[in-house]
Write a protein that holds these residues in place. Structure first.
Motif, PDB file in Angstrom:
ATOM      1  N   GLU A   1       2.840  11.302  -5.677  1.00 10.89           N
ATOM      2  CA  GLU A   1       3.682  11.944  -6.700  1.00 10.89           C
ATOM      3  C   GLU A   1       2.831  12.433  -7.866  1.00 10.89           C
TER       4      GLU A   1
ATOM      5  N   ILE B   1       2.001   2.103  -3.460  1.00  8.45           N
ATOM      6  CA  ILE B   1       0.909   2.674  -4.254  1.00  8.45           C
ATOM      7  C   ILE B   1       0.625   4.099  -3.804  1.00  8.45           C
ATOM      8  N   ASP B   2       0.631   4.322  -2.490  1.00  6.87           N
ATOM      9  CA  ASP B   2       0.397   5.666  -1.957  1.00  6.87           C
ATOM     10  C   ASP B   2       1.447   6.654  -2.455  1.00  6.87           C
TER      11      ASP B   2
ATOM     12  N   ASN C   1       1.218  -0.663 -16.164  1.00  4.53           N
ATOM     13  CA  ASN C   1       0.423  -0.470 -14.951  1.00  4.53           C
ATOM     14  C   ASN C   1       1.406  -0.032 -13.864  1.00  4.53           C
TER      15      ASN C   1
ATOM     16  N   TRP D   1       9.380   7.136 -12.391  1.00  3.84           N
ATOM     17  CA  TRP D   1       8.459   6.009 -12.439  1.00  3.84           C
ATOM     18  C   TRP D   1       8.984   4.898 -13.344  1.00  3.84           C
TER      19      TRP D   1
ATOM     20  N   GLY E   1       3.394  13.635 -11.824  1.00  4.38           N
ATOM     21  CA  GLY E   1       4.084  12.429 -12.245  1.00  4.38           C
ATOM     22  C   GLY E   1       5.507  12.630 -12.703  1.00  4.38           C
TER      23      GLY E   1
ATOM     24  N   PRO F   1       1.402   1.872 -10.980  1.00  4.41           N
ATOM     25  CA  PRO F   1       1.256   1.657  -9.534  1.00  4.41           C
ATOM     26  C   PRO F   1       1.406   0.199  -9.137  1.00  4.41           C
TER      27      PRO F   1
ATOM     28  N   HIS G   1       5.130  -0.725  -9.237  1.00  3.87           N
ATOM     29  CA  HIS G   1       5.796  -0.187  -8.048  1.00  3.87           C
ATOM     30  C   HIS G   1       5.436  -1.009  -6.817  1.00  3.87           C
ATOM     31  N   ALA G   2       4.170  -1.427  -6.725  1.00  2.58           N
ATOM     32  CA  ALA G   2       3.738  -2.265  -5.605  1.00  2.58           C
ATOM     33  C   ALA G   2       4.461  -3.608  -5.629  1.00  2.58           C
TER      34      ALA G   2
ATOM     35  N   LYS H   1       0.834  -1.207   0.000  1.00  2.00           N
ATOM     36  CA  LYS H   1       0.000   0.000   0.000  1.00  2.00           C
ATOM     37  C   LYS H   1       0.868   1.256   0.000  1.00  2.00           C
TER      38      LYS H   1
ATOM     39  N   PHE I   1       3.132   6.499  -5.272  1.00  4.16           N
ATOM     40  CA  PHE I   1       2.821   6.773  -6.675  1.00  4.16           C
ATOM     41  C   PHE I   1       1.683   7.793  -6.772  1.00  4.16           C
ATOM     42  N   LEU I   2       0.635   7.609  -6.002  1.00  6.01           N
ATOM     43  CA  LEU I   2      -0.514   8.517  -6.053  1.00  6.01           C
ATOM     44  C   LEU I   2      -0.134   9.915  -5.572  1.00  6.01           C
TER      45      LEU I   2
END
Length: 390
Positions: free
Chosen positions: A45, A39-40, A269, A56, A51, A271, A274-275, A36, A42-43
């Motif tokens: 940023e 993902i957080d 994809n 990324w 972005g 996020p 990255h997860a 999580k 990424f969101l």
């Protein structure tokens, strides 16, 4: 505690496991805090800076390298896909199968593995199914190979009963006979150690929302780069060896990338990738063999408890033939699934009963809770192990 790692500490990373008895990782793993957090990030940023694309994409390549190390291969042999089904379809269509060729598969294996090849029937390719038994190995396929056989495709672990097939012996048979070998490791990866080179597969496909702990929507594809003749059945700029700087398509420059990127179709994809990087770090800290052995111990505990209640286990019992983490209990799903849900236990309905699937965070207390609920309700004669003679 476990004899293999500090399960109590790991469990704290999975809040859902504290709120319910979660025995359904074979369907989807609960979200872990480190996953999580990735993902957080990424969101955040994206929200604050619209972005940092280069950052990324650097993370994508870092994760690709982690996947490669995890499977014992080169990063150039790893492509990102949407899911296992897409990976299987990519593989099936890259094999250059022609009318009259045949492919061997296991009857009752995952349908989306089969459909990838059954779809080639429109080209005159024949799919032949060998029987599913508790033991599937090279000897299961050898009598079915003829001069038109071109490939064998199968799962490592079955989703519906927890068979763990001897894919290394099948890979050896394919090498001996000059066949392509395609393996679906969706139900194994993250729990069962996988050495892709030892399997000797042309392709290995997987998703990431079970043992790899990532939300749905990300798949992986390993391609043995020794098979440079295997190319995608589609094309995009990202698939090319030379992406035109001006992004004007040129009919004379269609050579696919020399790496597994030839099987990728543009935007990632992000996020989820990255997860995946975060989940692979978590798995590496614990060790896949430790996770496997912990789940085996839980399985032994479950089997002993079922035996005490005279309830049949669907699928293999011996460690060498069973997956460490997937067990199907011979209780009718229509009668039992709602009862378990009402009592805070998450499991899945399967062909022949209720599937119990462990994750790295499960404990013997989770098994005891399941068994206590079964004992409390009682088991009808029709569900007991007396059926095994049938």
């Amino acid at each position: 505690m476990s004899g293999h790692y500090d399960v109590d500490a790991v469990r704290k990373e999975f809040p859902a496991a504290e709120r319910m008895t979660y025995l359904d990782s074979g369907f989807q793993a609960p979200l872990a805090r480190p996953v999580k957090a990735a993902i957080d990030l990424f969101l955040r940023e994206g929200l604050e800076t619209a972005g940092p694309k280069s950052v990324w994409l650097d993370r994508v390549e870092q994760t690709r390298a982690k996947v490669a190390r995890f499977l014992g291969v080169s990063a150039d042999e790893i492509a990102f896909t949407k899911n296992t089904s897409e990976s299987m379809n990519i593989a099936a269509n890259a094999l250059r199968l022609r009318a009259g060729d045949n492919v061997l598969m296991v009857h009752g294996d995952h349908p989306n593995n089969a459909y990838a090849f059954l779809n080639l029937q429109r080209k005159g390719v024949e799919v032949r199914f060998v029987p599913m038994t508790d033991v599937v190995d090279a000897a299961s396929f050898r009598p079915h190979i003829d001069t038109n056989t071109r490939a064998i495709s199968m799962s490592h672990v079955t989703f519906h009963a927890g068979h763990r097939f001897d894919i290394e012996s099948v890979g050896g048979l394919c090498a001996e006979k000059g066949l392509h070998f395609i393996v679906d490791v969706m139900q194994a990866i993250g729990v069962v150690p996988i050495d892709a080179k030892a399997i000797r597969a042309s392709f290995i496909g997987s998703g990431s929302h079970k043992g790899l702990l990532v939300p749905q929507g990300l798949g992986l594809l390993y391609w043995d780069s020794a098979h440079a003749e295997l190319e995608p059945a589609y094309l995009a700029a990202a698939s090319l060896a030379e992406i035109p700087a001006d992004l004007i398509a040129r009919p004379d420059k269609l050579t696919p990338a020399p790496s597994a990127r030839r099987f990728e179709l543009g935007n990632f994809n992000l996020p989820a990738i990255h997860a995946l990087g975060a989940s692979l770090d978590l798995i590496a800290q614990i060790g896949v063999e430790n996770i496997q052995n912990h789940c085996f111990d839980l399985g032994d505990h479950l089997i002993a408890a079922l035996d005490a209640l005279d309830i049949r286990l669907v699928g293999p019992r011996e460690r060498k033939h069973r997956a460490p983490h997937i067990y199907v209990v011979a209780l009718p799903a229509a009668e039992w699934l709602g009862y378990f849900e009402e009592n805070g236990v998450r499991v899945s309905p399967e062909r022949d009963g209720i599937r119990v699937s462990f994750g790295m965070f499960n404990t013997s207390a989770d098994v005891d809770r399941l068994i206590e609920l079964i004992r409390r309700r009682g088991v009808k004669t029709s569900s007991k192990v007396a059926e095994k003679a049938a």
